[in-house]
Design a protein around this motif. Structure first.
Motif: not given
Length: 484
Positions: A125-135, A259-271, A403-404
């Motif tokens: 996972v990558e924790i993405l800080k703010n929208g500009e990083v997420k996008f 804000d805070t977002h999360l990028r996931i690579y792996g099995e959790a994406v299936k869920v 952020a939540k």
């Protein structure tokens, strides 16, 4: 007779109002819902003629929920059966994953029994800080898509960042990549020109529960508040950042958006994929085809354990709220909680008070200035009881913090779409990633501590002596809190 009606029209309307109000009160009482919510509805119906009925029929009626979400729950069950064979995860010893979790293992057990929230192990996972990083990351991944792109957002607008994103998916669709877009009809705003472009490019797009006047129903019930992006069934995004220029600090906004977002690579994406498909099946008229390409084999040996917790009016349990409550109750060292709206139920308030009183370092981070007057004062109405119990309340003053997140004891953290209010717990569709990993928890903790540098800590004595006008505003807003 006509003359009598003309002379007494307001009296007749008032009598008719209270006849309907009495009927509504009886219906509310028979439902046996939360007492505070019951009282709030009754007070509104009695003391606000006509307006109270509008509020009740917009926000209090359950017939729409029962009809629609019983159908969605059936659809979910069918999707579960269809994709069950695809949700096969590489097995590791459960004990190896849970080393160091101590009592936090109860969190895993809380949701593990649900076929909708399996524990996934091979993730990065990558924790993405703010929208500009997420996008920046999301647009890169979208450009690299090879099979499909699935998007589900509460807010998506065709402003600068939205147009850039939608232009990319239109181009990918023209290249033969499958693109599905589900957006909430209240939160989103897409021009007819953009919709035409999506259609001509072959993008499948569907609004979630369309309404006639979206601009007048900003708080209508049962909205899809989730923010999900899935690329090729391998990469997934979830968190607080919607698709809008408001979420990007590019110099054009008048307020800094944290804000805070999360990028996931792996099995959790299936869920995540599963939850996207259940929603897609609900909002579209035709049966969905479950393709093997939606659930590719993940050739990756990650070390981040994740559960995806989803909740909404179609679920039997308030899964995200229960997970947060369990995490708070099992904290031993610290609880660092960030939320833009803090209007929780009594269970969360009591759990935070108890944790603080037994020596757990409890810190709550909220915005100093909210985007909602009534939410701000409803939030403030809960602070004195926390401060009195020793909870440290910080108000973010650099801009608006959206952020939540929650991080507990360096071993558990969660990032998602769920606010700490009744709307997120019980009314809207929400989704959170629950992360069981020391490194990621420590990283989220460092982000939290950095945010405190741009915050002010509330002094209990000063807060207790705030003006009577402020307290009156809070008391008024608190009456509405079960409905917010």
């Amino acid at each position: 007779m006509i003359a009598f009606i003309k002379d007494n029209v307001w009296s007749i309307l008032l009598v008719f109002n209270y006849l309907l109000a009495v009927s509504a009160v009886i219906t509310i009482l028979l439902k046996n819902i939360n007492p505070s919510k019951t009282i709030a509805y009754i007070l509104v119906l009695i003391f606000f003629p006509f307006f109270g009925l509008v509020v009740y029929y917009l926000f209090g009626q359950e017939y729409r929920k029962t009809k629609l979400f019983n159908r969605k729950d059936i659809a979910n069950s069918n999707i579960i059966k269809s994709v069950g064979k695809n949700l096969r995860f590489e097995e590791k010893k459960f004990e190896d994953v849970t080393i160091g979790l101590d009592d936090k293992i109860k969190l895993i057990k809380l949701l593990r029994a649900s076929e909708k929230s399996p524990l996934t192990l091979n993730n990065d996972v990558e924790i993405l800080k703010n929208g500009e990083v997420k996008f920046k990351r999301l647009l890169e991944d979208l450009r690299q898509a090879k099979n499909h792109i699935h998007l589900e957002y509460y807010i998506i607008k065709d402003d600068l960042i939205g147009t850039e994103l939608l232009d990319i998916v239109c181009e990918k669709s023209k290249q033969g990549i499958e693109v599905k877009l589900s957006y909430d009809d209240v939160g989103s705003k897409l021009s007819s020109k953009m919709k035409q472009k999506l259609h001509e490019s072959g993008v499948e797009y569907v609004p979630f529960m369309p309404v006639l006047f979206s601009s007048l129903t900003g708080k209508s019930n049962y909205r899809n508040h989730r923010k999900i992006a899935i690329i090729d069934g391998e990469i997934g995004y979830v968190g607080g950042v919607n698709v809008s220029d408001n979420y990007v600090n590019n110099g054009s906004n008048t307020i800094y958006w944290r804000d805070t977002h999360l990028r996931i690579y792996g099995e959790a994406v299936k869920v995540l994929q599963f939850h996207f498909l259940t929603t897609w099946d609900f909002v579209t008229e035709h049966a969905i085809e479950i393709k093997k390409s939606y659930f590719p084999k993940i050739n990756f040996d990650g070390n981040v354990a994740i559960q995806i917790a989803a909740s909404g009016p179609d679920t039997d349990w308030a899964n995200i709220m229960e997970a947060i409550l369990t995490a708070i109750n099992n904290a031993e060292d610290y609880i660092y909680l960030t939320t833009p709206y803090f209007i929780p139920n009594d269970q969360i308030i009591t759990a935070l008070q108890i944790a603080s009183k037994i020596g757990v370092d409890v810190k709550l981070l909220i915005p100093k200035d909210s985007d909602s007057w009534i939410a701000k004062h409803a939030t403030n109405s809960n602070l004195e009881k926390l401060l009195e119990a020793g909870v440290k309340v910080h108000r973010y003053n650099k801009g608006f913090i959206h952020a939540k997140t929650l991080v507990v004891d360096d071993v558990f953290s969660t990032i998602g779409t769920c606010n700490l209010d009744n709307r997120s717990f019980n009314i809207n569709f929400e989704i959170n990633a629950l992360i069981y990993n020391k490194h990621q928890s420590e990283l989220l903790k460092s982000h939290f501590l950095d945010d405190l540098k741009n915050s002010e800590c509330i002094n209990f004595d000063t807060w207790k002596n705030r003006s009577k006008l402020s307290k009156l505003k809070e008391s008024y807003a608190r009456l509405w809190s079960p409905l917010l």
